[in-house]
Design an enzyme around this catalytic site. Structure first.
Site, mmCIF file in Angstrom:
data_model
loop_
_atom_site.group_PDB
_atom_site.id
_atom_site.type_symbol
_atom_site.label_atom_id
_atom_site.label_comp_id
_atom_site.label_asym_id
_atom_site.label_seq_id
_atom_site.Cartn_x
_atom_site.Cartn_y
_atom_site.Cartn_z
ATOM 1 N N ASP A 8 3.784 -6.111 -1.169
ATOM 2 C CA ASP A 8 4.184 -4.872 -1.027
ATOM 3 C C ASP A 8 5.710 -4.853 -0.577
ATOM 4 O OD1 ASP A 8 2.877 -1.952 0.715
ATOM 5 O OD2 ASP A 8 4.861 -2.333 0.647
ATOM 6 N N ASP A 105 4.886 0.315 -5.395
ATOM 7 C CA ASP A 105 5.591 -0.942 -4.686
ATOM 8 C C ASP A 105 4.615 -1.712 -4.147
ATOM 9 O OD1 ASP A 105 4.656 0.411 -2.284
ATOM 10 O OD2 ASP A 105 6.261 -0.413 -1.337
ATOM 11 N N GLU A 106 3.337 -1.579 -4.479
ATOM 12 C CA GLU A 106 2.425 -2.470 -4.253
ATOM 13 C C GLU A 106 1.435 -2.933 -5.044
ATOM 14 O OE1 GLU A 106 -0.151 -1.187 -0.982
ATOM 15 O OE2 GLU A 106 0.237 0.791 -1.433
HETATM 16 P P1 TTP Z 1 5.309 2.317 1.387
HETATM 17 O O1 TTP Z 1 4.873 0.819 0.933
HETATM 18 O O2 TTP Z 1 4.181 2.736 2.299
HETATM 19 O O3 TTP Z 1 6.649 2.267 2.462
HETATM 20 P P2 TTP Z 1 7.844 1.439 2.248
HETATM 21 O O4 TTP Z 1 7.793 0.505 1.002
HETATM 22 O O5 TTP Z 1 8.975 2.188 2.152
HETATM 23 O O6 TTP Z 1 7.911 0.689 3.542
HETATM 24 P P3 TTP Z 1 7.034 -0.696 4.051
HETATM 25 O O7 TTP Z 1 6.318 -0.959 3.199
HETATM 26 O O8 TTP Z 1 8.080 -1.728 4.340
HETATM 27 O O9 TTP Z 1 6.418 -0.122 5.248
HETATM 28 O O10 TTP Z 1 5.649 3.182 0.364
HETATM 29 C C1 TTP Z 1 6.424 2.774 -0.732
HETATM 30 C C2 TTP Z 1 7.154 4.022 -1.023
HETATM 31 O O11 TTP Z 1 6.388 5.173 -1.548
HETATM 32 C C3 TTP Z 1 8.198 4.159 -0.112
HETATM 33 O O12 TTP Z 1 9.545 3.452 -0.316
HETATM 34 C C4 TTP Z 1 8.307 5.692 -0.303
HETATM 35 C C5 TTP Z 1 7.121 6.238 -0.975
HETATM 36 N N1 TTP Z 1 6.224 6.901 0.082
HETATM 37 C C6 TTP Z 1 6.115 8.337 -0.260
HETATM 38 O O13 TTP Z 1 6.796 8.756 -1.127
HETATM 39 N N2 TTP Z 1 5.467 9.026 0.677
HETATM 40 C C7 TTP Z 1 4.840 8.489 1.622
HETATM 41 O O14 TTP Z 1 4.168 9.192 2.620
HETATM 42 C C8 TTP Z 1 4.978 7.171 1.891
HETATM 43 C C9 TTP Z 1 4.446 6.407 3.006
HETATM 44 C C10 TTP Z 1 5.689 6.525 1.265
HETATM 45 MG MG MG Z 2 6.077 -0.939 0.694
#
Ligand code: TTP
Ligand code: MG
Length: 393
Positions: A8, A105-106
């Site tokens: 992730d 992103d994961e």
């Molecule tokens: P996440 O992996 O949940 O968040 P992140 O990568 O920003 O942070 P981390 O993993 O380090 O906690 O989500 C990935 C991307 O998806 C994030 O950069 C933005 C997008 N996203 C949304 O569009 N809406 C949301 O509600 C969330 C949680 C994320």
């Molecule tokens: Mg993330």
């Protein structure tokens, strides 16, 4: 025992913005709606999280916690993030064909069969983080565990920019002190219902019998009990099951200009090839589809002696197919697809690709990485650029 990775990216959109602009590095970065407007925080950097800013929070609230004078507020640039995502997934695909993307992103990876080739699961996790850091200049966190659920909880615990391996014997003790909210699907309501039963930690779930939980919570009780014990046998399902892959478009008005059609094919070939490489696939057959102004549809295909994964070869093949069709009939829809897909096999690659393909492949792979840095339009064959300058892009 399976070896599952959950990869992730950290603060994904914000990290990309930070990478793109050295002037804002290290500053609290909020990506989402503009301050003063309605809308929410899409994501924010870890520096911004120190101020209490979080994803999905109204931007007005974020501004109170972190005034625009103290932080950097940026709009969402989706196509940039999507192109970087493709490169992240391409890195993951180097280590196993079993990659299951969950979002931009994961992804989950099953690396059980890759360990002979690349080292144990922890080594693979480190290599992936290294590749992403070196090639994309971005931080990623990885959880390593015997199954998906534990791997995902582990990557969360590893954040930011970390790695956490949970061995099978340690699963129970790893999960026990964590809040029940760490179980996917447990939202505020379920949390409250569990609290009424005296359950707030995963360890509290572990201590109950599944029958007791079912009696009190209904069928969900059984699932919660299993997850709390780290039991999860869901397989990693790769996204390349698709038998063919293609692009097509319907024109607003019919097109009879051969060159315009070819330009279109080149653009599709680029996208298809990029996707093939990302998924580590090669194609044995190229299909061309045309629908004429009178709605008659023709398809033509050509099987290639050697499988391909470059836009160059896909395009040349599609163009040859196009050349055999009546050039005077106006075209309403054009499409190209790659079929006869199979896995590019690292060992077989050498002899599978003919020399011209190999050269084109090197060039296009280099373009892939620029594409990731500057977005899809960062690199285009000269011909497409010409077209854009004509105002025809
Ligand atoms: P996440 O992996 O949940 O968040 P992140 O990568 O920003 O942070 P981390 O993993 O380090 O906690 O989500 C990935 C991307 O998806 C994030 O950069 C933005 C997008 N996203 C949304 O569009 N809406 C949301 O509600 C969330 C949680 C994320
Ligand atoms: Mg993330």
């Amino acid at each position: 025992m399976r070896s599952i990775l959950h990869v992730d990216m950290d603060a994904f959109y914000a990290s990309i913005e930070e990478r793109e602009n050295p002037a804002i590095r290290g500053k609290p970065i909020v990506v989402g709606a503009a301050p003063g407007y309605r809308g929410v925080v899409t994501t924010c950097s870890y520096a911004a999280r120190k101020f209490g800013v979080r994803s999905a929070m109204p931007i007005s609230r974020a501004v109170r916690l972190l005034p625009p004078s103290a932080g950097v507020y940026l709009p969402v640039r989706m196509s940039l993030y999507a192109s970087v995502s493709r490169l992240v997934m391409a890195i993951l695909a180097r280590y196993t064909p079993l990659v299951e993307p969950l979002s931009l992103d994961e992804a989950f990876l099953d690396v059980g069969a890759s360990e002979k080739l690349f080292g144990d699961a922890r080594t693979i996790a480190e290599r992936i983080r290294g590749d992403i850091r070196r090639e994309l200049a971005l931080p990623a966190s990885v959880g390593v565990a015997p199954n998906k659920f534990v791997a995902k909880v582990a990557s969360d615990s590893a954040k930011p920019d970390g790695i956490l391996l949970v061995e099978a014997e340690r699963v129970l003790e790893f999960l026990a002190p964590l809040s029940v909210r760490r179980i996917f699907g447990v939202g505020p309501e379920m949390e409250a219902a569990l609290k009424r039963e005296g359950i707030s930690l995963i360890g509290d779930l572990q201590a109950r019998s599944p029958e007791d939980l079912v009696a009190r919570l209904g069928p969900i009780g059984a699932t919660l009990h299993a997850l709390a014990r780290g039991d999860d046998d869901r397989p990693v399902v790769a996204d390349h099951e698709a038998k063919s892959h293609g692009h097509e478009t319907t024109f607003e008005s019919d097109v009879s200009d051969r060159r315009a059609l070819e330009t279109c094919l080149l653009r599709f070939a680029e996208d298809v090839a990029f996707d093939l490489r990302r998924r580590r696939l090669v194609a044995k057959t190229v299909h061309l589809k045309l629908r004429y102004h009178d709605f008659t549809t023709v398809t033509r295909d050509k099987s290639l002696e050697r499988p391909v994964q470059t836009a160059k070869r896909l395009f040349e093949t599609a163009r040859d197919l196009l050349a055999k069709l009546d050039p005077r009939r106006p075209v309403r829809l054009i499409g190209i697809s790659a079929a006869g897909l199979r896995h590019e096999d690292a060992a077989a690659q050498r002899f599978l690709f003919a020399n011209p393909e190999e050269r084109a492949l090197r060039v296009e792979r280099a373009m892939d990485s620029i594409r990731g840095r500057y977005g899809k339009d960062g690199v285009r064959p000269a011909r497409l650029l010409e077209e854009d300058q004509d105002g025809d892009g």
